[in-house]
Design an enzyme around this catalytic site. Sequence first.
Site, PDB file in Angstrom:
ATOM      1  N   GLY A  19       0.616  -6.365 -13.087  1.00 56.37           N
ATOM      2  CA  GLY A  19      -0.404  -5.622 -12.348  1.00 56.37           C
ATOM      3  C   GLY A  19      -0.825  -6.478 -11.158  1.00 56.37           C
ATOM      4  N   ALA A  20      -0.853  -5.872  -9.971  1.00 55.97           N
ATOM      5  CA  ALA A  20      -1.038  -6.655  -8.741  1.00 55.97           C
ATOM      6  C   ALA A  20      -2.271  -7.574  -8.774  1.00 55.97           C
ATOM      7  CB  ALA A  20      -1.083  -5.711  -7.547  1.00 55.97           C
ATOM      8  N   ARG A  50       7.269 -12.969  -8.206  1.00 62.77           N
ATOM      9  CA  ARG A  50       7.474 -11.537  -7.928  1.00 62.77           C
ATOM     10  C   ARG A  50       7.187 -11.274  -6.446  1.00 62.77           C
ATOM     11  NH1 ARG A  50       5.091  -7.330 -12.093  1.00 62.77           N
ATOM     12  NH2 ARG A  50       6.910  -6.140 -11.399  1.00 62.77           N
ATOM     13  N   GLN A  74       5.111   1.046 -18.847  1.00 62.88           N
ATOM     14  CA  GLN A  74       3.720   0.568 -18.715  1.00 62.88           C
ATOM     15  C   GLN A  74       2.723   1.685 -19.035  1.00 62.88           C
ATOM     16  OE1 GLN A  74       6.176  -0.138 -16.560  1.00 62.88           O
ATOM     17  NE2 GLN A  74       5.865  -2.071 -15.505  1.00 62.88           N
ATOM     18  N   ASP A  79       0.561  -1.860  -5.106  1.00 60.80           N
ATOM     19  CA  ASP A  79       0.960  -3.273  -5.116  1.00 60.80           C
ATOM     20  C   ASP A  79       0.865  -3.892  -3.730  1.00 60.80           C
ATOM     21  OD1 ASP A  79       2.356  -2.096  -7.611  1.00 60.80           O
ATOM     22  OD2 ASP A  79       2.272  -4.274  -7.875  1.00 60.80           O
ATOM     23  N   ASN A 130       3.983   1.149  -4.628  1.00 61.03           N
ATOM     24  CA  ASN A 130       3.456   1.166  -5.994  1.00 61.03           C
ATOM     25  C   ASN A 130       4.623   1.417  -6.935  1.00 61.03           C
ATOM     26  OD1 ASN A 130       1.259   1.012  -7.894  1.00 61.03           O
ATOM     27  ND2 ASN A 130       1.493   3.210  -8.206  1.00 61.03           N
ATOM     28  N   LYS A 131       4.343   1.373  -8.218  1.00 58.53           N
ATOM     29  CA  LYS A 131       5.386   1.533  -9.238  1.00 58.53           C
ATOM     30  C   LYS A 131       6.303   2.696  -8.911  1.00 58.53           C
ATOM     31  CE  LYS A 131       6.008  -0.542 -12.112  1.00 58.53           C
ATOM     32  NZ  LYS A 131       6.946  -1.670 -11.886  1.00 58.53           N
TER      33      LYS A 131
HETATM   34  O1  MRU Z   1       5.548  -3.980 -12.455  1.00 53.15           O
HETATM   35  P1  MRU Z   1       4.073  -3.920 -12.733  1.00 53.15           P
HETATM   36  O2  MRU Z   1       3.760  -3.430 -14.101  1.00 53.15           O
HETATM   37  O3  MRU Z   1       3.363  -5.185 -12.382  1.00 53.15           O
HETATM   38  O4  MRU Z   1       3.569  -2.797 -11.702  1.00 53.15           O
HETATM   39  C1  MRU Z   1       2.213  -2.486 -11.646  1.00 53.15           C
HETATM   40  C2  MRU Z   1       1.892  -1.376 -10.718  1.00 53.15           C
HETATM   41  O5  MRU Z   1       2.739  -0.831 -10.047  1.00 53.15           O
HETATM   42  C3  MRU Z   1       0.445  -1.009 -10.575  1.00 53.15           C
HETATM   43  O6  MRU Z   1       0.301   0.342 -10.256  1.00 53.15           O
HETATM   44  C4  MRU Z   1      -0.186  -1.861  -9.452  1.00 53.15           C
HETATM   45  O7  MRU Z   1       0.114  -3.209  -9.613  1.00 53.15           O
HETATM   46  C5  MRU Z   1      -1.647  -1.688  -9.389  1.00 53.15           C
HETATM   47  S1  MRU Z   1      -2.482  -2.418 -10.769  1.00 53.15           S
HETATM   48  C6  MRU Z   1      -4.141  -2.235 -10.499  1.00 53.15           C
END
Ligand code: MRU
Length: 347
Positions: free
Chosen positions: A45-46, A87, A194, A235, A245-246
Amino acid sequence: MKSLEWNNGKVRFLDQTRLPSDVIYIETDDEGKIANAIRDLSIRGAPLIGIAAAYAVALAANKCGEETPSGIASYFDKVINLLAGTRPTAINLFWALNRQKNVVEANKRQGLNAVRTALLQEALGIHEEDAAMCEAIGNLGADLLPNAASVLTHCNTGMLATGGIGTALGIIRKCWEQQRLKHVYIDETRPLFQGARLTAWELRNDRIPFTLLTDNVAGFLMQQRIVNAVVVGADRIASNGDVANKVGTYSLAVLARYHDIPMYVAAPTSTIDFDIKNGKGIPIEQRNPKEVTEPFGKKVTPDDTDVYSPAFDITPCDLVSGIVTEKGVLSKPYEQSIRRIRGMASS
Ligand code: MRU
């Protein structure tokens, strides 16, 4: 329950790869272990990876044997580079590391002890600020949702992904508190689930009513008018409002536009990359093909199946109905609203 905290000279974090079946905390004083945990998504999560990286630099300070300003600076450069290599997409990681780099610069002439104390203070500050940003985003975003809100969300943006109640999930939580939320629909979020593993776990703990969907159900759900808003996290947001974003977020945005459903992005200003013109400049992490060919260790494809597995996608700003930050809700044209917010953002 906290997903990560500073505990007596150590970092204690929830191993998110084990959820929801095992709730296991790991405690470490080793910055390398934090780097690995970010890399393997035990910490994810960012906002949370930024917080974790800031603490990791503070942990590394305890092992530093350098005394001269230049020795101290080059020691921390190495630590910061190690963490920056974990990352590539979430800007919060680089934002937090940059804050720690500035702390080293500002304190290195006062000696190692001063640097040590200041790095910990900064990490604790970043953590606290993030919790406060989540609260503000939650309140501002809940106001945007209709009464009897039926919300679709993607990935995990809650307490597991941030230092507080979450961004998109923070909005959902506030709307529930205000008794205006009817239901939440969660995409399972392939390939690492997730949504199914983490968001479902958080909502279940809070007793917020939800339904899980495979990622490809969203279109049919919208066609039947079952949801009246889409809320996701980010992100990295470019200075024109394009959103990384994801992966799957872009498809939701296109579908939401077609069905005339508002699509909000929730993120603290630490997620905005003011130096990047548009989404084309955002580096997209590529995931290991095995996550797709062997979900949960079970092979589901023929040998040598080619896989394309970006972890994130880019949603063009035009498809975003509003960007909810802790400083206010940004609207189009985003280039202008983002420029306006720049001076107000945390450094
Ligand atoms: O690969 P991840 O699980 O770190 O990806 C997370 C996301 O894409 C979230 O939507 C993003 O980080 C926002 S979290 C507040």
